[in-house]
Design an enzyme around this catalytic site. Structure first.
Site, short mmCIF file in Angstrom:
data_model
loop_
_atom_site.label_atom_id
_atom_site.label_comp_id
_atom_site.label_asym_id
_atom_site.label_seq_id
_atom_site.Cartn_x
_atom_site.Cartn_y
_atom_site.Cartn_z
CE LYS A 20 -4.04 -2.00 0.15
NZ LYS A 20 -4.96 -1.87 -1.00
CD GLU B 5 -10.37 3.27 0.24
OE1 GLU B 5 -10.26 4.50 0.04
OE2 GLU B 5 -9.60 2.43 -0.27
CB SER C 38 0.24 -7.99 -1.05
OG SER C 38 -0.65 -8.77 -0.27
#
Lengths: 254, 408
Positions: free
Chosen positions: B86, B108, B376
């Site tokens: 992210k 969000e 990830s």
């Protein structure tokens, strides 16, 4: 069709009143009663919202009405059935308001045809800019229905004209940034925005978002053709019940 | 605004009018930045200075031996600052926010990783920060809520709808339409209206570019398959973009939840339960009913139970370029357990979906083959969920003890 109806009405009244309800909230029987009450109290036209699970342009009051309606199992078919019933019972124009996925899943063509068959006048689809609305626009035109487009305070003049080239019936001017149901400052800023809107279109202008009392309507007289009361009536129903809505509408000096 | 951002019919920009000007601004700033090689260099520099890039490509020797099939490599996005891929997206968007001269960011978050990354970016760049998070996800991911708040962000619980990621997205949009003059919405995945899918996958492509170079350096050849989990699709698109033009099979793994037959899953591209729709500003496959109402989704991983999926992945699915599979909650917890025991790696529950699918396939591939799994994110944030899954009694005792301490 919608535009000529509105112009005729405007010969007798300075400003018209449009209200909004979420179909199936609190129930379909209540929806019918609310509509009947509103029509009898003198509302000039109404938007009937088909609830959607992701109503991004709506604030908390309408959002929750959407969710409760869906939690009660409301379907698009039931919304069409009620719309048919009210369009056949009352002599004012009714519009559908919903989000594009509802029309898309139904088939925009089929949706417009059905709207026309049951006697609706047009639709407001806040998440469908004309750039994405080719199929919808064609279907609305074919069925002589008004696609209502939205002007916002952030819309540049050039784009106001662009939007006007697709609209019909009237133009819905959003009073301020944000979602439905919050307060609006009815002030000079609004005047200059409305003047920009007026310059961009020959269609009647409606103004919504934050219209909730007599002084708001007084402010709007002479500036727009239709005042839109949305969240406020749902709030009244939530707080005080269906019965109060009629008195509220009747008390407004239009 | 012109009609754009389509991927063979998926995507688009279904926007409320109030946001059209904001999206035009964003699109123009992004398009300009993308054209400047210096912008990508600046972005790479920040990522290397601040976020440990390039992240390693780790050879999983023990897992390779355990399965006796393909050689398994793991792309270590868990080693980014804040523990997930992210960071790549938020730092990139942060640079664009600076260009636009805005002072506040909103986001969000589902699993919380995007929220933590955004709060971190905001702290670094000096932006005000508000994070929307579904109440259910806040319960599941309390450690991340703690970090977001400590990083100076305001975390707002979303109590509407199903109280998970999609509802947090709606709330962030509601904030944005009110405050767009000062505020940028740092969307966390390659979904939403144009230009978000393109922009997020642009920043995430750093994963695939690195992975391709690294595997060529280490093995002198390309992998046979690349595995990535798919929620919205940002990490998958990130790594897949390195191999799109190569003869490499790309495998996206969705949340199979309690099983595809149970109806309690979040598999949009690997199940028959999804259909094409238009919501949250774009057109893609959604888990929805015949009327177009979004359905409830389920996954053990908060970051994967999103109701839609990147329009770019929808296109790649239709083109047959990416194969989509799903892994159940149970398979995921087992895969996580094995990765911990064999390699000392703690993938996030999201990433463990990619591990689970790779583990199903690796034993059947020849030893000559190489596969890459995109890890990830790291799994520390999942400690409560994992402890529950393992029914870890010592952990439960610890929590009870803590609770007593607080009550005392």
């Amino acid at each position: 069709m919608l535009e000529s109806y509105l112009l005729k009405k405007l010969q007798k009244k300075k400003i018209l009143l449009m209200t909004h309800i979420v179909l199936g909230y609190p129930s379909f029987e209540d929806s019918f009663r609310i509509i009947e009450t509103m029509v009898n109290a003198g509302v000039d036209l109404m938007e009937l919202q088909i609830p959607f699970s992701e109503p991004v342009a709506d604030g908390p009051v309408i959002l929750r009405a959407n969710q409760k309606s869906l939690a009660g199992g409301v379907t698009v078919k039931q919304c069409f059935d009620l719309a048919e019933r009210v369009a056949g019972s009352f002599d004012i124009p009714f519009l559908f308001m919903s989000y594009y996925n509802i029309l898309f899943k139904y088939g925009a063509d089929r949706f417009a045809k059905k709207m026309s068959e049951i006697g609706l006048y047009g639709a407001i689809v806040p998440d469908l800019p004309p750039e994405e609305g080719g199929v919808y626009l064609k279907a609305m035109q074919k069925n002589q229905l008004a696609p209502i487009f939205i002007f916002s305070p952030t819309t540049p003049d050039e784009r106001l004209k662009y939007l006007d080239s697709f609209g019909d019936g009237f133009v819905y001017c959003v009073a301020r940034k944000g979602v439905t149901g919050a307060d609006t400052n009815f002030s000079k800023d609004l005047n200059s925005y409305l003047a920009r809107c007026r310059k961009a279109t020959k269609l009647p202008l409606a103004l919504g978002f934050g219209v909730k009392e007599q002084k708001d309507i007084d402010f709007l007289k002479g500036k727009v053709d239709i005042a839109v009361i949305g969240s406020e009536t749902i709030r009244l129903i939530d707080d005080k019940g269906v019965g109060v809505v009629g008195e509220f509408i009747k008390s407004l000096k239009i | 605004m012109i009609n754009r951002g389509y991927y063979d019919g998926f995507g688009g920009a279904f926007l409320p009018e109030i946001l059209v000007a904001t999206f035009d601004e964003l699109d123009s700033v992004f398009t300009q930045a993308k054209k400047e090689p210096a912008f990508w260099e600046k972005y790479k520099d920040i990522m290397s200075d601040y976020s440990c890039r390039p992240t390693p490509l780790t050879f999983a020797e023990n897992l390779t031996r355990h399965f006796g099939g393909a050689r398994i490599y793991i792309k270590r996005e868990d080693l980014n600052h804040t523990g997930a891929h992210k960071a790549n997206n938020v730092m990139g968007q942060g640079l664009l926010v600076k260009r636009m001269g805005k002072t506040r960011v909103i986001a969000e978050t589902g699993a919380g990783q995007h929220g933590v990354a955004t709060a971190t970016m905001a702290a670094r760049f000096g932006f005000k920060c508000t994070i929307y998070m579904g109440e259910v996800d806040m319960m599941r991911q309390r450690p991340n809520v703690f970090w977001m708040e400590r990083l100076g962000a305001e975390v707002i619980p979303v109590l509407d709808g199903t109280r998970i990621l999609k509802d947090a997205i709606n709330e962030a949009f509601r904030d944005w339409v009110t405050n767009m003059d000062t505020t940028h919405y740092v969307l966390g995945t390659a979904c939403g209206p144009h230009p978000f899918p393109e922009m997020v996958s642009f920043f995430q492509s750093i994963i695939g570019k690195e992975a391709r170079n690294q595997i060529l350096e280490k093995e002198g050849r390309l992998p046979a398959r690349v595995y990535a989990c798919v929620g919205g699709g940002s990490n998958a698109l990130g790594i897949f973009q390195g191999f799109l033009d190569d003869p490499v099979e790309l495998v996206g793994v969705e949340a199979g939840g309690l099983g595809l037959d149970s109806g309690r899953h979040a598999s949009r591209l690997s199940s028959k339960d999804a259909s094409i729709g238009i919501a949250q500003g774009y057109k893609t496959y959604f888990l929805q009913d015949n009327d177009g109402q979004m359905r409830e989704t389920h996954s053990v991983a908060a970051g994967l139970d999103y109701v839609g999926v990147s329009p770019i992945l929808a296109q790649l699915k239709e083109k047959g370029r990416v194969r989509f599979e799903s892994a159940t909650d149970r398979e995921v917890v087992d895969a996580l357990s094995l990765a911990m025991k064999k390699e000392g790696l703690i993938p996030a529950l999201e990433s463990a979906h990619a591990f689970a699918q790779a583990f199903k396939e690796a034993p059947h591939l020849s030893k000559e083959y190489i596969i890459i799994i995109n890890q990830s994110g790291r799994g520390d944030k999942d400690i409560f969920t994992i402890a529950d899954a393992f029914n870890d009694s010592a952990w439960q005792e610890f929590i009870k003890g803590k609770a007593e301490e607080y009550n005392a």
